[in-house]
Every structure is written in structure tokens, then in C-alpha cells.
Motif scaffolding. Structure first.
Motif, PDB file in Angstrom:
ATOM      1  N   GLU A   8      -4.374  -7.904  -6.885  1.00 23.42           N
ATOM      2  CA  GLU A   8      -4.960  -8.461  -5.664  1.00 23.42           C
ATOM      3  C   GLU A   8      -6.116  -7.595  -5.170  1.00 23.42           C
ATOM      4  OE1 GLU A   8      -3.684  -9.548  -1.073  1.00 23.42           O
ATOM      5  OE2 GLU A   8      -2.147  -8.903  -2.493  1.00 23.42           O
ATOM      6  N   VAL A   9      -5.898  -6.284  -5.141  1.00 25.14           N
ATOM      7  CA  VAL A   9      -6.949  -5.401  -4.644  1.00 25.14           C
ATOM      8  C   VAL A   9      -8.139  -5.390  -5.601  1.00 25.14           C
ATOM      9  CG1 VAL A   9      -6.151  -3.201  -5.589  1.00 25.14           C
ATOM     10  CG2 VAL A   9      -7.336  -3.226  -3.431  1.00 25.14           C
ATOM     11  N   LYS A  10      -7.892  -5.533  -6.892  1.00 24.93           N
ATOM     12  CA  LYS A  10      -8.993  -5.601  -7.856  1.00 24.93           C
ATOM     13  C   LYS A  10      -9.840  -6.846  -7.606  1.00 24.93           C
ATOM     14  CE  LYS A  10     -10.078  -5.812 -12.754  1.00 24.93           C
ATOM     15  NZ  LYS A  10      -9.572  -5.830 -14.117  1.00 24.93           N
ATOM     16  N   ALA A  11      -9.181  -7.980  -7.367  1.00 24.21           N
ATOM     17  CA  ALA A  11      -9.914  -9.213  -7.084  1.00 24.21           C
ATOM     18  C   ALA A  11     -10.711  -9.089  -5.790  1.00 24.21           C
ATOM     19  CB  ALA A  11      -8.944 -10.386  -6.993  1.00 24.21           C
ATOM     20  N   LEU A  12     -10.131  -8.428  -4.793  1.00 30.71           N
ATOM     21  CA  LEU A  12     -10.843  -8.233  -3.533  1.00 30.71           C
ATOM     22  C   LEU A  12     -12.074  -7.348  -3.723  1.00 30.71           C
ATOM     23  CD1 LEU A  12      -7.831  -7.759  -1.113  1.00 30.71           C
ATOM     24  CD2 LEU A  12      -9.382  -9.711  -1.217  1.00 30.71           C
ATOM     25  N   ILE A  13     -11.922  -6.287  -4.493  1.00 29.21           N
ATOM     26  CA  ILE A  13     -13.054  -5.386  -4.754  1.00 29.21           C
ATOM     27  C   ILE A  13     -14.183  -6.147  -5.450  1.00 29.21           C
ATOM     28  CG2 ILE A  13     -13.812  -3.372  -6.088  1.00 29.21           C
ATOM     29  CD1 ILE A  13     -10.991  -2.189  -5.566  1.00 29.21           C
ATOM     30  N   LEU A  14     -13.828  -6.949  -6.450  1.00 27.29           N
ATOM     31  CA  LEU A  14     -14.853  -7.706  -7.170  1.00 27.29           C
ATOM     32  C   LEU A  14     -15.519  -8.738  -6.270  1.00 27.29           C
ATOM     33  CD1 LEU A  14     -13.078  -8.184 -10.604  1.00 27.29           C
ATOM     34  CD2 LEU A  14     -14.955  -6.631 -10.058  1.00 27.29           C
ATOM     35  N   GLY A  15     -14.751  -9.363  -5.379  1.00 25.96           N
ATOM     36  CA  GLY A  15     -15.315 -10.330  -4.449  1.00 25.96           C
ATOM     37  C   GLY A  15     -16.276  -9.679  -3.465  1.00 25.96           C
ATOM     38  N   VAL A  16     -15.881  -8.529  -2.930  1.00 26.77           N
ATOM     39  CA  VAL A  16     -16.756  -7.807  -2.002  1.00 26.77           C
ATOM     40  C   VAL A  16     -18.003  -7.327  -2.738  1.00 26.77           C
ATOM     41  CG1 VAL A  16     -16.940  -5.756  -0.529  1.00 26.77           C
ATOM     42  CG2 VAL A  16     -14.863  -7.136  -0.466  1.00 26.77           C
ATOM     43  N   THR A  71       8.175  -2.680  -9.486  1.00 26.00           N
ATOM     44  CA  THR A  71       7.011  -2.591 -10.359  1.00 26.00           C
ATOM     45  C   THR A  71       6.191  -3.868 -10.285  1.00 26.00           C
ATOM     46  OG1 THR A  71       8.226  -1.132 -11.835  1.00 26.00           O
ATOM     47  CG2 THR A  71       6.274  -2.182 -12.725  1.00 26.00           C
ATOM     48  N   SER A  72       6.849  -5.002 -10.224  1.00 24.87           N
ATOM     49  CA  SER A  72       6.107  -6.264 -10.174  1.00 24.87           C
ATOM     50  C   SER A  72       5.294  -6.373  -8.882  1.00 24.87           C
ATOM     51  CB  SER A  72       7.049  -7.461 -10.316  1.00 24.87           C
ATOM     52  OG  SER A  72       7.961  -7.500  -9.256  1.00 24.87           O
ATOM     53  N   GLU A  73       5.827  -5.845  -7.767  1.00 21.31           N
ATOM     54  CA  GLU A  73       5.062  -5.849  -6.519  1.00 21.31           C
ATOM     55  C   GLU A  73       3.834  -4.951  -6.643  1.00 21.31           C
ATOM     56  OE1 GLU A  73       7.830  -4.604  -3.529  1.00 21.31           O
ATOM     57  OE2 GLU A  73       8.660  -6.611  -3.282  1.00 21.31           O
ATOM     58  N   ARG A  74       3.981  -3.836  -7.321  1.00 24.02           N
ATOM     59  CA  ARG A  74       2.844  -2.930  -7.520  1.00 24.02           C
ATOM     60  C   ARG A  74       1.783  -3.585  -8.403  1.00 24.02           C
ATOM     61  NH1 ARG A  74       7.072   0.791  -8.686  1.00 24.02           N
ATOM     62  NH2 ARG A  74       7.685   1.772  -6.747  1.00 24.02           N
ATOM     63  N   ILE A  75       2.215  -4.275  -9.443  1.00 26.15           N
ATOM     64  CA  ILE A  75       1.272  -4.950 -10.332  1.00 26.15           C
ATOM     65  C   ILE A  75       0.531  -6.037  -9.573  1.00 26.15           C
ATOM     66  CG2 ILE A  75       1.099  -6.453 -12.354  1.00 26.15           C
ATOM     67  CD1 ILE A  75       3.435  -4.817 -13.556  1.00 26.15           C
ATOM     68  N   GLU A  76       1.253  -6.824  -8.777  1.00 28.69           N
ATOM     69  CA  GLU A  76       0.612  -7.868  -7.967  1.00 28.69           C
ATOM     70  C   GLU A  76      -0.401  -7.266  -7.006  1.00 28.69           C
ATOM     71  OE1 GLU A  76       3.043 -10.607  -5.784  1.00 28.69           O
ATOM     72  OE2 GLU A  76       4.337 -10.946  -7.509  1.00 28.69           O
ATOM     73  N   ALA A  77      -0.029  -6.170  -6.341  1.00 24.40           N
ATOM     74  CA  ALA A  77      -0.925  -5.521  -5.391  1.00 24.40           C
ATOM     75  C   ALA A  77      -2.165  -4.983  -6.087  1.00 24.40           C
ATOM     76  CB  ALA A  77      -0.195  -4.400  -4.667  1.00 24.40           C
ATOM     77  N   SER A  78      -1.985  -4.411  -7.265  1.00 26.64           N
ATOM     78  CA  SER A  78      -3.113  -3.879  -8.019  1.00 26.64           C
ATOM     79  C   SER A  78      -4.087  -4.991  -8.406  1.00 26.64           C
ATOM     80  CB  SER A  78      -2.608  -3.156  -9.262  1.00 26.64           C
ATOM     81  OG  SER A  78      -3.675  -2.678 -10.032  1.00 26.64           O
TER      82      SER A  78
END
Length: 74
Positions: free
Chosen positions: A29-37, A20-27
Motif C-alpha cells: 500500500e505504501v509503495k503504491a502511495l509513493i508511486l502515486g505521489v 506477516t500478511s498485514e505487513r506485506i499489505e502495508a508495504s
């Protein structure tokens, strides 16, 4: 454009998150990437960036669906 390269690298890496912690980290990370793009997209209005954000959003939704689990049957 470093964010775009990071986003493309995230998109290509295998999505096998065991805990679960890996999923939370991935979520997160991808949110930060989306906001950056999105910040780059606001200035350039490049359609390729919009397509990248859509693909990343689909990945994020899959991760979050797995995080929420199945609803309980009543």
C-alpha cells in the motif's frame, strides 16, 4: 490530489501490524502511495510532495526491515 490525502492518512495511522500478511499489505500500500505521489510530483515539483515521499519511504523501510527479520548468527 486524492492520493496525497490517502498518503497523509496512512502516515497518521498507527503502525501496528501483527501478522506477516498485514505487513506485506502495508508495504504494498505504501509503495503504491509513493508511486502515486511521485507522478503528481513530476508535474508540479512541489517540495511538500517530496517531503511526503521521504516520510513514506522511511515508513516503508521500517516495515520491510521487520519483514526480513534478523540475520542468523553463524
Amino acid at each position: 490530489m486524492d492520493v496525497v490525502k490517502q498518503a497523509e492518512a496512512f502516515e497518521l495511522k498507527p503502525l501496528t501490524f501483527k501478522t506477516t500478511s498485514e505487513r506485506i499489505e502495508a508495504s504494498r500500500e505504501v509503495k503504491a502511495l509513493i508511486l502515486g505521489v511521485n507522478e503528481i510530483y513530476k508535474t508540479s515539483k512541489d517540495q511538500k510532495l517530496m517531503d511526503l515521499m521521504k516520510r513514506l519511504t522511511a515508513i516503508k523501510q521500517k516495515i520491510e526491515k521487520r519483514l526480513k527479520g534478523r540475520p542468523l548468527q553463524a
